[in-house]
Design an enzyme around this catalytic site. Structure first.
Site, mmCIF file in Angstrom:
data_model
loop_
_atom_site.group_PDB
_atom_site.id
_atom_site.type_symbol
_atom_site.label_atom_id
_atom_site.label_comp_id
_atom_site.label_asym_id
_atom_site.label_seq_id
_atom_site.Cartn_x
_atom_site.Cartn_y
_atom_site.Cartn_z
ATOM 1 N N GLU A 212 -9.697 2.216 1.674
ATOM 2 C CA GLU A 212 -9.098 1.296 1.644
ATOM 3 C C GLU A 212 -8.183 1.171 2.820
ATOM 4 O O GLU A 212 -7.240 2.213 3.344
ATOM 5 C CB GLU A 212 -8.289 0.721 0.780
ATOM 6 C CG GLU A 212 -9.403 0.654 -0.076
ATOM 7 C CD GLU A 212 -8.001 -0.251 -1.801
ATOM 8 O OE1 GLU A 212 -7.235 -0.770 -0.941
ATOM 9 O OE2 GLU A 212 -8.052 0.721 -3.050
ATOM 10 N N ARG A 213 -7.712 0.561 3.879
ATOM 11 C CA ARG A 213 -6.731 0.534 4.620
ATOM 12 C C ARG A 213 -5.176 0.859 3.701
ATOM 13 O O ARG A 213 -4.815 0.037 3.261
ATOM 14 C CB ARG A 213 -6.988 -0.943 5.899
ATOM 15 C CG ARG A 213 -6.336 -1.867 4.926
ATOM 16 C CD ARG A 213 -6.221 -3.685 5.672
ATOM 17 N NE ARG A 213 -6.059 -4.749 5.103
ATOM 18 C CZ ARG A 213 -5.503 -5.734 5.073
ATOM 19 N NH1 ARG A 213 -6.142 -6.129 6.989
ATOM 20 N NH2 ARG A 213 -5.521 -6.698 5.030
ATOM 21 N N ASN B 267 1.072 -0.980 -0.009
ATOM 22 C CA ASN B 267 0.449 -0.055 -0.012
ATOM 23 C C ASN B 267 0.922 1.760 0.086
ATOM 24 O O ASN B 267 2.015 1.272 -0.007
ATOM 25 C CB ASN B 267 -0.958 -0.315 0.996
ATOM 26 C CG ASN B 267 -2.085 -1.204 1.073
ATOM 27 O OD1 ASN B 267 -2.660 -1.426 -0.280
ATOM 28 N ND2 ASN B 267 -1.937 -2.015 2.414
ATOM 29 N N ASN C 272 -11.189 -2.682 5.074
ATOM 30 C CA ASN C 272 -11.539 -1.793 3.972
ATOM 31 C C ASN C 272 -12.893 -1.328 4.444
ATOM 32 O O ASN C 272 -13.674 -1.956 5.216
ATOM 33 C CB ASN C 272 -11.049 -2.369 2.949
ATOM 34 C CG ASN C 272 -9.456 -3.158 2.896
ATOM 35 O OD1 ASN C 272 -8.713 -2.017 3.022
ATOM 36 N ND2 ASN C 272 -9.266 -3.141 1.893
ATOM 37 N N CYS D 70 -11.677 -0.362 -5.524
ATOM 38 C CA CYS D 70 -11.317 -0.949 -5.080
ATOM 39 C C CYS D 70 -12.042 -2.887 -5.500
ATOM 40 O O CYS D 70 -12.753 -3.070 -4.990
ATOM 41 C CB CYS D 70 -11.713 -1.368 -3.400
ATOM 42 S SG CYS D 70 -11.402 -2.823 -2.444
ATOM 43 N N GLY D 71 -11.502 -3.376 -5.896
ATOM 44 C CA GLY D 71 -11.392 -5.239 -6.314
ATOM 45 C C GLY D 71 -12.006 -5.900 -5.474
ATOM 46 O O GLY D 71 -13.569 -6.740 -5.738
ATOM 47 N N THR D 72 -11.620 -6.239 -4.650
ATOM 48 C CA THR D 72 -12.142 -7.395 -3.049
ATOM 49 C C THR D 72 -13.382 -6.823 -3.245
ATOM 50 O O THR D 72 -14.119 -7.059 -1.915
ATOM 51 C CB THR D 72 -10.463 -7.555 -2.091
ATOM 52 O OG1 THR D 72 -9.755 -6.269 -1.861
ATOM 53 C CG2 THR D 72 -9.977 -8.386 -3.166
ATOM 54 N N GLY D 73 -12.766 -5.195 -2.707
ATOM 55 C CA GLY D 73 -14.035 -4.600 -1.610
ATOM 56 C C GLY D 73 -15.416 -4.558 -2.314
ATOM 57 O O GLY D 73 -16.684 -4.844 -2.126
ATOM 58 N N HIS E 237 -13.027 -6.387 5.411
ATOM 59 C CA HIS E 237 -14.076 -5.617 4.249
ATOM 60 C C HIS E 237 -14.748 -5.469 5.375
ATOM 61 O O HIS E 237 -15.635 -6.375 5.914
ATOM 62 C CB HIS E 237 -14.832 -6.571 2.791
ATOM 63 C CG HIS E 237 -13.509 -5.957 2.042
ATOM 64 N ND1 HIS E 237 -12.838 -4.902 1.885
ATOM 65 C CD2 HIS E 237 -13.097 -7.192 1.524
ATOM 66 C CE1 HIS E 237 -11.977 -5.255 0.713
ATOM 67 N NE2 HIS E 237 -12.036 -6.601 0.911
ATOM 68 N N CYS F 71 -5.482 -7.905 -4.231
ATOM 69 C CA CYS F 71 -5.426 -6.293 -4.419
ATOM 70 C C CYS F 71 -6.232 -6.957 -6.071
ATOM 71 O O CYS F 71 -6.045 -7.435 -7.471
ATOM 72 C CB CYS F 71 -5.060 -5.291 -4.615
ATOM 73 S SG CYS F 71 -5.688 -3.741 -5.802
ATOM 74 N N GLY F 72 -7.972 -6.875 -6.122
ATOM 75 C CA GLY F 72 -8.226 -7.832 -7.282
ATOM 76 C C GLY F 72 -8.305 -6.608 -8.796
ATOM 77 O O GLY F 72 -8.376 -7.105 -9.861
ATOM 78 N N ASN F 73 -8.244 -5.254 -8.321
ATOM 79 C CA ASN F 73 -7.883 -4.330 -9.565
ATOM 80 C C ASN F 73 -6.326 -4.023 -10.095
ATOM 81 O O ASN F 73 -5.750 -4.656 -11.485
ATOM 82 C CB ASN F 73 -8.063 -3.242 -9.213
ATOM 83 C CG ASN F 73 -9.688 -2.554 -9.486
ATOM 84 O OD1 ASN F 73 -10.270 -3.229 -10.126
ATOM 85 N ND2 ASN F 73 -9.868 -2.383 -7.851
ATOM 86 N N ASN G 133 -8.504 -9.605 2.097
ATOM 87 C CA ASN G 133 -8.697 -8.741 2.907
ATOM 88 C C ASN G 133 -10.126 -8.676 3.419
ATOM 89 O O ASN G 133 -11.470 -9.020 3.377
ATOM 90 C CB ASN G 133 -8.552 -7.316 2.569
ATOM 91 C CG ASN G 133 -6.937 -7.200 1.426
ATOM 92 O OD1 ASN G 133 -6.189 -8.106 2.184
ATOM 93 N ND2 ASN G 133 -7.288 -6.987 0.197
#
Length: 283
Positions: free
Chosen positions: A211-212, A62, A193, A220-223, A162, A71-73, A160
């Site tokens: 995001e943390r 980060n 996050n 945020c992809g995972t988000g 969320h 990180c999804g993106n 991650n």
């Protein structure tokens, strides 16, 4: 150090090809290159490394130098990088991450990757595994007092942690004010996050994310995956169809296959520019 600036719907990182480069202190490099005034400008640093168990490895940091798990993106951009630059010339690839091996399907147009579909794995709902401190096994629409106000959150991990919060208007949210209180709340031992979500209809969601380690980001992809899962669990969207999640940087399509218990994310990846930066002063 040679690098490539890439972005997935505005979630931008500095990528380094560690098949050829060596980064001695990635935490310090991440802090420097991420600075949008004195560095390159990004949400963090992603190292693309050789792997013994997958086609390549993604090692992400980060902007504050803390190491991230997934990180999804970012992983979509890793797929585009290794294909476009000839490291892995396949349209179905595997990438090792701190949250396990992810499998990606590439859509190639004119010899370049345009879209990437990522098997993001199974959502984690067990509180202790997310982790989140809770008196119940899961936190779905559960009350949490943050900075003196009670919010109802759903906790999900997609590699991650969320916390998903629903509200009627995310556009006018002062996310810079409330975000740090969620990120550093004692209920989240590894920080968290936080996604603030507005339901538009039964297959469309709008979200902003804090995001943390990075603050508010454009995507945020995972988000987005966690938001889709939470929204299905809370009955806000139709779980039989893909969900469109609208982020500040663009849209992602998320589908939670309940039979396989796997979440699939589809979205674009883009190269911004290649460059070289002198990091000798960090040594």
């Amino acid at each position: 150090m040679k690098f490539t600036k890439m972005q997935g719907i505005g979630n931008d990182y500095v990528y380094v090809n560690c098949f050829e480069e060596t980064v001695k202190d990635p935490a310090a490099v991440a802090r420097y290159v991420s600075d949008r005034h004195f560095g390159i400008g990004s949400d963090g640093l992603i190292l693309i490394k050789p792997s013994d168990i997958a086609d390549c490895e993604m090692d992400m940091y980060n902007l504050d130098g803390s190491q991230g798990a997934m990180c999804g993106n970012g992983i979509r951009c890793v797929a585009k990088y290794v294909y476009d630059y000839g490291i892995v010339k396949k349209e179905n690839i595997s990438v090792s991450t701190k949250s396990g091996i992810k499998y990606l399907d590439l859509t190639v147009r004119d010899g370049k990757v345009a879209l990437v579909r990522v098997n993001m794995g199974s959502p984690v709902l067990t509180a202790s595994q997310i982790p989140v401190v809770s008196s119940t096994e899961e936190m779905i629409n559960a009350p949490l007092k943050v900075n003196g106000e009670t919010y109802y959150i759903t906790a999900v991990s997609m590699g991650n942690p969320h916390a998903i919060v629903y509200m009627t208007d995310v556009d006018h949210l002062d996310i810079g004010e409330i975000g740090p209180y969620f990120e550093n709340h004692m209920a989240f031992p590894d920080r968290v996050n936080t996604e603030f979500v507005e339901v538009l209809d039964d297959h469309t969601l709008k979200m902003r994310v804090w995001e943390r380690g990075s603050g508010e980001t454009l995507a945020c992809g995972t988000g987005a995956c966690a938001v889709a899962v939470a929204s299905i669990l809370n009955g806000h969207v139709d779980g039989e169809k893909p969900v469109t999640v609208k982020l500040l940087g663009g849209d992602l399509e998320i589908f939670w296959d309940r039979q396989e218990n796997l979440v699939y994310m589809t979205g674009p990846a883009a190269t911004v520019f290649d460059g070289e930066i002198d990091l000798s002063f960090l040594e």
